[in-house]
Design an enzyme around this catalytic site. Structure first.
Site, PDB file in Angstrom:
ATOM      1  N   ARG A 151      33.085  51.299  33.827  1.00  0.00           N
ATOM      2  CA  ARG A 151      32.850  49.875  33.579  1.00  0.00           C
ATOM      3  C   ARG A 151      33.951  48.947  34.081  1.00  0.00           C
ATOM      4  O   ARG A 151      33.828  47.730  33.983  1.00  0.00           O
ATOM      5  CB  ARG A 151      32.584  49.604  32.086  1.00  0.00           C
ATOM      6  N   ASP A 152      35.031  49.476  34.627  1.00  0.00           N
ATOM      7  CA  ASP A 152      36.075  48.593  35.152  1.00  0.00           C
ATOM      8  C   ASP A 152      36.764  49.222  36.362  1.00  0.00           C
ATOM      9  O   ASP A 152      37.998  49.236  36.454  1.00  0.00           O
ATOM     10  CB  ASP A 152      37.098  48.264  34.066  1.00  0.00           C
ATOM     11  N   ILE A 153      35.963  49.753  37.294  1.00  0.00           N
ATOM     12  CA  ILE A 153      36.521  50.303  38.528  1.00  0.00           C
ATOM     13  C   ILE A 153      37.064  49.151  39.367  1.00  0.00           C
ATOM     14  O   ILE A 153      36.353  48.200  39.667  1.00  0.00           O
ATOM     15  CB  ILE A 153      35.453  51.071  39.329  1.00  0.00           C
ATOM     16  N   THR A 174      35.864  43.103  35.690  1.00  0.00           N
ATOM     17  CA  THR A 174      36.780  42.229  36.415  1.00  0.00           C
ATOM     18  C   THR A 174      36.023  41.435  37.471  1.00  0.00           C
ATOM     19  O   THR A 174      35.288  42.023  38.265  1.00  0.00           O
ATOM     20  CB  THR A 174      37.891  43.065  37.091  1.00  0.00           C
TER      21      THR A 174
END
Length: 242
Positions: free
Chosen positions: A36-38, A82
């Site tokens: 969920r935040d690569i 992000t």
């Protein structure tokens, strides 16, 4: 060939290690996990450019089978991530899937080859690369610091990245397909046999403490987070997502 960050071999090596790490989360972790935040700062590198996927603070467990054996296609959740890396369909629908990580990784791939930021001066990297690709000017956006590189490999790499960044979830490749395509590109590179043997070597784990939480792909760190080599070796890590 001199191995530098701007070297195509290093770029493909980083991309392949990152993709294998995420594939591990999606397919080998028990239970499976959506990161969920690569993003670039969550992919750490050791001195040999071995990629390690880090920071599971926003990760979520993938859907599990219900009493009838069916598996939901997504996780409904508040949007987290992000800007610039965020899957637009997830942003609109709040439906998190494995393809959300695929989109984010595609943005990282574009960063690797172009040297651009995901969002800069009102420009979005996915849109800019799509425009260049559609107009036949794809080589104009490749990082000017790149040393000589095989044009066919660069084009296939960009095409893969853009496929990962499709707006529609179903159009994106799975992580299995991403890894297979990267392995194909890897074997197309000069001295592929040497590179492949190097990529399968196992190094002793040496842990260093990063000096900043905002470290990027250009910062060389070693970490004990999920890595592509771990997937190949069958090592199972315990990761506790939120």
């Amino acid at each position: 060939m001199k191995k530098t960050y701007q070297d195509m071999v290093s770029i493909v090596r980083i991309a392949l290690g990152s993709a294998k790490g995420i594939l591990y989360l999606h397919m080998e972790a028990n239970p499976p996990i959506y990161h969920r935040d690569i993003k670039a700062s969550n992919i750490l590198l050791d001195p040999r450019f071995t990629a390690k996927v880090a920071d599971f603070g926003l990760s979520r467990l993938a859907p599990v089978p219900d009493l009838e054996g069916g598996v939901p296609a997504h996780v409904s959740t508040v949007v987290k991530g992000t800007p610039g890396y965020l899957d637009p369909e997830y942003f609109l629908t709040h439906k998190l899937t494995d393809k959300s990580d695929v989109y984010s990784l595609g943005v990282v791939f574009l960063e690797l080859l172009t040297g651009m930021h995901p969002i800069s001066h009102g420009k979005n990297i996915v849109r800019e690369v799509n425009i260049a690709y559609s107009s036949g000017m794809i080589f104009s956006i490749i990082d000017g610091r790149m040393e000589s590189y095989p044009s066919k490999c660069a084009v296939k790499f960009i095409e893969l990245a853009l496929n990962c960044c499709h707006d529609e979830t179903d159009t994106r490749p799975s992580m299995v397909e991403v890894v297979k395509e990267l392995e194909t590109i890897w074997l197309m590179m000069p001295e592929s046999d040497t590179k492949m043997s190097e990529s399968t070597e196992s190094d002793p784990e040496k842990v260093f403490t990063p000096t900043s939480s905002s470290s990027t792909l250009k910062t060389l760190y070693t970490s004990q987070d999920i890595s592509g080599s771990d997937l190949a070796s069958g090592i199972i890590h315990t990761v506790t997502p939120r």
